[in-house]
Scaffold this active site. Structure first.
Site, PDB file in Angstrom:
ATOM      1  N   GLU A 119       0.986  -1.137  -0.120  1.00 57.78           N
ATOM      2  CA  GLU A 119      -0.039  -0.092  -0.058  1.00 57.78           C
ATOM      3  C   GLU A 119       0.989   1.204  -0.167  1.00 57.78           C
ATOM      4  O   GLU A 119       1.748   1.075   0.984  1.00 57.78           O
ATOM      5  CB  GLU A 119      -1.055  -0.160   0.983  1.00 57.78           C
ATOM      6  CG  GLU A 119      -1.966  -1.359   1.350  1.00 57.78           C
ATOM      7  CD  GLU A 119      -2.624  -1.629   2.747  1.00 57.78           C
ATOM      8  OE1 GLU A 119      -3.710  -2.520   2.806  1.00 57.78           O
ATOM      9  OE2 GLU A 119      -2.794  -0.388   2.909  1.00 57.78           O
ATOM     10  N   CYS A 171       3.624   8.243   1.164  1.00 58.59           N
ATOM     11  CA  CYS A 171       4.884   7.773   2.446  1.00 58.59           C
ATOM     12  C   CYS A 171       3.662   6.291   1.692  1.00 58.59           C
ATOM     13  O   CYS A 171       3.080   5.453   1.100  1.00 58.59           O
ATOM     14  CB  CYS A 171       2.936   7.630   3.324  1.00 58.59           C
ATOM     15  SG  CYS A 171       3.345   6.218   4.352  1.00 58.59           S
ATOM     16  N   CYS A 182       5.439  -6.511   8.313  1.00 57.57           N
ATOM     17  CA  CYS A 182       7.269  -6.692   8.788  1.00 57.57           C
ATOM     18  C   CYS A 182       7.567  -7.666   9.741  1.00 57.57           C
ATOM     19  O   CYS A 182       6.339  -7.962  10.273  1.00 57.57           O
ATOM     20  CB  CYS A 182       6.873  -5.192   9.512  1.00 57.57           C
ATOM     21  SG  CYS A 182       7.748  -4.840  10.300  1.00 57.57           S
ATOM     22  N   CYS A 193       5.503  -5.045  16.069  1.00 58.16           N
ATOM     23  CA  CYS A 193       4.685  -3.779  16.749  1.00 58.16           C
ATOM     24  C   CYS A 193       3.330  -4.480  16.941  1.00 58.16           C
ATOM     25  O   CYS A 193       2.753  -4.447  16.801  1.00 58.16           O
ATOM     26  CB  CYS A 193       5.037  -2.633  16.638  1.00 58.16           C
ATOM     27  SG  CYS A 193       6.619  -2.077  16.564  1.00 58.16           S
ATOM     28  N   CYS A 231       0.442  -1.776  15.763  1.00 60.46           N
ATOM     29  CA  CYS A 231       0.851  -1.920  14.637  1.00 60.46           C
ATOM     30  C   CYS A 231      -0.004  -3.206  13.711  1.00 60.46           C
ATOM     31  O   CYS A 231       0.585  -4.391  13.030  1.00 60.46           O
ATOM     32  CB  CYS A 231       2.775  -1.987  14.074  1.00 60.46           C
ATOM     33  SG  CYS A 231       2.306  -1.562  12.109  1.00 60.46           S
ATOM     34  N   GLY A 235       6.182  -2.376   6.251  1.00 57.03           N
ATOM     35  CA  GLY A 235       7.643  -2.745   6.370  1.00 57.03           C
ATOM     36  C   GLY A 235       8.427  -1.183   7.278  1.00 57.03           C
ATOM     37  O   GLY A 235       8.808  -0.160   6.976  1.00 57.03           O
ATOM     38  N   GLU A 236       9.546  -2.106   7.973  1.00 60.50           N
ATOM     39  CA  GLU A 236      11.280  -1.598   7.971  1.00 60.50           C
ATOM     40  C   GLU A 236      11.931  -1.148   7.180  1.00 60.50           C
ATOM     41  O   GLU A 236      12.693  -2.318   7.319  1.00 60.50           O
ATOM     42  CB  GLU A 236      11.726  -2.239   9.425  1.00 60.50           C
ATOM     43  CG  GLU A 236      12.742  -2.345  10.362  1.00 60.50           C
ATOM     44  CD  GLU A 236      12.436  -0.066  10.442  1.00 60.50           C
ATOM     45  OE1 GLU A 236      11.916   0.130  11.334  1.00 60.50           O
ATOM     46  OE2 GLU A 236      13.505   0.294  10.013  1.00 60.50           O
ATOM     47  N   SER A 257      11.849   6.379   8.290  1.00 61.03           N
ATOM     48  CA  SER A 257      11.118   6.512   9.743  1.00 61.03           C
ATOM     49  C   SER A 257      11.231   4.867  10.364  1.00 61.03           C
ATOM     50  O   SER A 257      11.517   3.435   9.619  1.00 61.03           O
ATOM     51  CB  SER A 257       9.500   6.156   9.739  1.00 61.03           C
ATOM     52  OG  SER A 257       8.932   5.927  10.953  1.00 61.03           O
ATOM     53  N   LEU A 316       9.729   6.283  18.413  1.00 62.50           N
ATOM     54  CA  LEU A 316      10.190   5.394  20.238  1.00 62.50           C
ATOM     55  C   LEU A 316       8.998   5.017  20.562  1.00 62.50           C
ATOM     56  O   LEU A 316       9.140   3.991  21.411  1.00 62.50           O
ATOM     57  CB  LEU A 316      10.322   6.862  20.876  1.00 62.50           C
ATOM     58  CG  LEU A 316      11.300   6.506  22.306  1.00 62.50           C
ATOM     59  CD1 LEU A 316      12.672   6.053  21.699  1.00 62.50           C
ATOM     60  CD2 LEU A 316      11.482   8.295  22.301  1.00 62.50           C
ATOM     61  N   HIS A 317       7.818   5.464  20.770  1.00 66.04           N
ATOM     62  CA  HIS A 317       6.686   5.292  21.649  1.00 66.04           C
ATOM     63  C   HIS A 317       6.743   5.161  22.751  1.00 66.04           C
ATOM     64  O   HIS A 317       5.071   4.450  24.021  1.00 66.04           O
ATOM     65  CB  HIS A 317       5.671   4.223  20.752  1.00 66.04           C
ATOM     66  CG  HIS A 317       5.859   4.728  19.141  1.00 66.04           C
ATOM     67  ND1 HIS A 317       5.099   5.496  18.548  1.00 66.04           N
ATOM     68  CD2 HIS A 317       6.468   3.685  18.276  1.00 66.04           C
ATOM     69  CE1 HIS A 317       5.362   5.466  17.680  1.00 66.04           C
ATOM     70  NE2 HIS A 317       6.080   4.067  16.865  1.00 66.04           N
ATOM     71  N   ASN A 321      -4.734   4.179  15.636  1.00 64.28           N
ATOM     72  CA  ASN A 321      -5.322   4.062  15.172  1.00 64.28           C
ATOM     73  C   ASN A 321      -5.533   3.013  14.789  1.00 64.28           C
ATOM     74  O   ASN A 321      -4.777   2.253  14.792  1.00 64.28           O
ATOM     75  CB  ASN A 321      -5.103   4.568  13.581  1.00 64.28           C
ATOM     76  CG  ASN A 321      -4.695   5.470  12.619  1.00 64.28           C
ATOM     77  OD1 ASN A 321      -5.433   6.120  13.143  1.00 64.28           O
ATOM     78  ND2 ASN A 321      -3.740   5.892  12.720  1.00 64.28           N
ATOM     79  N   CYS A 381      -1.821   5.732   9.797  1.00 69.11           N
ATOM     80  CA  CYS A 381      -0.461   5.484  10.354  1.00 69.11           C
ATOM     81  C   CYS A 381      -0.505   4.276  10.611  1.00 69.11           C
ATOM     82  O   CYS A 381      -2.168   3.836  11.758  1.00 69.11           O
ATOM     83  CB  CYS A 381      -0.098   6.074  11.244  1.00 69.11           C
ATOM     84  SG  CYS A 381       0.591   7.251  10.658  1.00 69.11           S
TER      85      CYS A 381
HETATM   86  N1  SAH Z   1       8.422   0.380  10.872  1.00 68.93           N
HETATM   87  C1  SAH Z   1       8.984   1.970  10.705  1.00 68.93           C
HETATM   88  C2  SAH Z   1       7.940   2.665   9.132  1.00 68.93           C
HETATM   89  C3  SAH Z   1       6.703   1.889   8.914  1.00 68.93           C
HETATM   90  S1  SAH Z   1       5.419   2.432  10.596  1.00 68.93           S
HETATM   91  C4  SAH Z   1       8.427   2.126  11.581  1.00 68.93           C
HETATM   92  O1  SAH Z   1       8.168   1.996  12.487  1.00 68.93           O
HETATM   93  O2  SAH Z   1       9.018   3.579  11.993  1.00 68.93           O
HETATM   94  C5  SAH Z   1       5.160   4.519  10.546  1.00 68.93           C
HETATM   95  C6  SAH Z   1       4.488   4.579  11.184  1.00 68.93           C
HETATM   96  O3  SAH Z   1       3.573   4.259  12.162  1.00 68.93           O
HETATM   97  C7  SAH Z   1       5.840   4.430  12.445  1.00 68.93           C
HETATM   98  O4  SAH Z   1       5.348   5.636  13.765  1.00 68.93           O
HETATM   99  C8  SAH Z   1       4.553   3.908  13.308  1.00 68.93           C
HETATM  100  O5  SAH Z   1       4.435   2.999  15.253  1.00 68.93           O
HETATM  101  C9  SAH Z   1       3.676   4.234  13.449  1.00 68.93           C
HETATM  102  N2  SAH Z   1       2.146   3.037  13.765  1.00 68.93           N
HETATM  103  C10 SAH Z   1       1.968   2.157  13.488  1.00 68.93           C
HETATM  104  N3  SAH Z   1       1.043   1.372  13.837  1.00 68.93           N
HETATM  105  C11 SAH Z   1       0.064   2.207  14.244  1.00 68.93           C
HETATM  106  C12 SAH Z   1      -1.576   3.176  14.679  1.00 68.93           C
HETATM  107  N4  SAH Z   1      -2.523   1.769  14.660  1.00 68.93           N
HETATM  108  N5  SAH Z   1      -2.010   3.930  14.813  1.00 68.93           N
HETATM  109  C13 SAH Z   1      -0.843   4.633  14.819  1.00 68.93           C
HETATM  110  N6  SAH Z   1       0.313   5.060  14.235  1.00 68.93           N
HETATM  111  C14 SAH Z   1       1.053   3.419  14.109  1.00 68.93           C
HETATM  112 FE1  SF4 Z   2       6.899  -2.245  13.867  1.00 69.58          FE
HETATM  113 FE2  SF4 Z   2       6.780  -0.352  11.971  1.00 69.58          FE
HETATM  114 FE3  SF4 Z   2       7.110  -3.201  11.489  1.00 69.58          FE
HETATM  115 FE4  SF4 Z   2       4.529  -1.400  12.026  1.00 69.58          FE
HETATM  116  S1  SF4 Z   2       6.149  -1.953  10.316  1.00 69.58           S
HETATM  117  S2  SF4 Z   2       5.874  -3.509  13.420  1.00 69.58           S
HETATM  118  S3  SF4 Z   2       5.758  -0.057  13.175  1.00 69.58           S
HETATM  119  S4  SF4 Z   2       8.317  -1.742  12.923  1.00 69.58           S
END
Ligand code: SAH
Ligand code: SF4
Length: 360
Positions: free
Chosen positions: A102, A115, A122, A126, A129, A174-175, A206, A229-230, A307, A350
């Site tokens: 996407e 984006c 991934c 997390c 996510c 993805g990362e 990111s 960071l979160h 979200n 996001c």
């Molecule tokens: N993998 C990378 C980039 C993709 S995620 C990373 O983790 O940074 C892009 C951003 O969306 C990251 O900051 C991630 O933590 C955030 N994110 C993931 N799931 C989310 C959700 N359900 N609601 C809001 N932000 C979210």
């Molecule tokens: Fe974590 Fe980013 Fe992978 Fe989602 S896309 S699982 S936020 S590293």
């Protein structure tokens, strides 16, 4: 990178020119016996005119066109589905074999941000996510990364939307730092004056904090950095981001500081992303802890309202909590932005990107 070219020169496999950055196209065409100025001509056809047909490249010699045709091709996987949000955000889905990625277009007054995804799924899982929940399928190739921008610009032109992409963020699926080689090669193409022509201040990677890759990145490219960071401490971060058990907050912030020291792109500091999770990381104490943690890191903080997606254990922090958290950080001197949710009616916000196959 040269590996591709060597392999392809020795074999009869055709090379996709969208997989190559300028240096690599140069090497490729010099292996065909052509002069380097042809590289720029070819790139202009590809990136300025969206031309994929060598026979239409009228300023390139017939001999070179014949060789290019024999040894290479230009292919950008096209978007297979388009969803348009009430706020103008567009989500595009690309089908890649049995999988989907996407891409999200976010128009604003003075800029339009794309984006993009760097992997299918991934591996980092997390907890908050949706992409993490589908697991890892594979890395995207350079052309699959680049095609997202190439196709978006082409479609925007077709729709008579004058504003082409001004900013690219690697915040899709993805990362990016786990696909370092292809992401860096794609960044070279995004920066190239004969390709997408964006400045380093308009490209953001990111990452959830792959420390060794971050340490390598500074010697490979200089772009804006966003750190997911979160959490204000390792206990909370370990609980929501398994990667923290491998690379803890201190090692991540050390690597960030190193990157910042050498970077010209991040002159305003690094972006710290902080997803607001009700009852998990959103208390006043958490905000105070975060301010102490970041006191020596030049940074701006993006608070992201979480979200929702199906079957998750989380809920988003309340409006009041988010604003209270932001106020406290601002009082401590941090530029703090509460990120607007864009495209949430089409699941383009996001963390909601899952590749539509999961819904089937
Ligand atoms: N993998 C990378 C980039 C993709 S995620 C990373 O983790 O940074 C892009 C951003 O969306 C990251 O900051 C991630 O933590 C955030 N994110 C993931 N799931 C989310 C959700 N359900 N609601 C809001 N932000 C979210
Ligand atoms: Fe974590 Fe980013 Fe992978 Fe989602 S896309 S699982 S936020 S590293």
């Amino acid at each position: 990178m040269t590996r591709n070219i060597n392999i392809l020169n020795l074999s009869n496999i055709k090379i996709n020119l969208l997989d190559l950055n300028r240096d690599e196209i140069n090497q490729f065409i010099s292996s065909l016996g052509a002069k380097s100025f042809s590289t720029i001509q070819i790139m202009k056809w590809i990136y300025d005119y969206h031309c994929t047909d060598f026979s239409k490249m009228s300023n390139i010699s017939k001999i070179l066109r014949y060789q290019l045709e024999k040894k290479s091709y230009i292919f950008a996987p096209s978007f297979t589905q388009e969803n348009i949000s009430h706020d103008g955000t567009i989500k595009w889905i690309t089908s890649l074999g049995n999988d989907y990625i996407e891409t999200v277009y976010i128009p604003e007054k003075k800029r339009s941000t794309l984006c993009i995804s760097s992997q299918i799924g991934c591996a980092l899982n997390c907890d908050f996510c949706a992409t993490g929940k589908i697991g890892f399928k594979r890395n995207l190739t350079v052309s699959e990364i680049i095609a997202q921008i190439w196709q978006a610009n082409k479609i925007l032109k077709k729709k008579n939307i004058n504003q082409s992409i001004t900013n690219v963020v690697f915040m899709g699926m993805g990362e990016p730092l786990l696909n370092l080689r292809n992401v860096v090669s794609a960044i070279k193409i995004i920066l190239d004056e004969y390709a997408f022509k964006l400045s380093k201040r308009r490209i953001t990677v990111s990452t959830s904090g792959i420390v060794p890759a971050l340490n390598k990145l500074i010697n490979m490219t200089d772009i804006c950095l966003a750190i997911s960071l979160h959490a204000p401490n390792d206990t909370i971060r370990n609980n929501i981001m398994p990667i923290n058990q491998k690379y803890n907050i201190q090692s991540l912030l050390d690597a960030v500081l190193k990157y910042l020291k050498q970077s010209h792109a991040n002159h305003g500091g690094v972006t710290i992303e902080y997803v607001m999770l009700n009852g998990i990381n959103d208390s006043k104490k958490n905000a105070e802890e975060l301010a102490i943690l970041l006191h020596n890191i030049p940074s701006k903080i993006n608070l992201i309202p979480w979200n929702p997606f199906f079957n998750s254990r989380f809920s988003c922090s309340t409006h009041d909590n988010i604003h209270c958290f932001a106020r406290l950080l601002r009082r401590k001197g941090f530029t703090t932005i509460i990120r607007k949710n864009r495209g949430d009616d089409i699941n383009a916000a996001c963390g909601q990107l899952i590749g539509s196959y999961i819904k089937k």
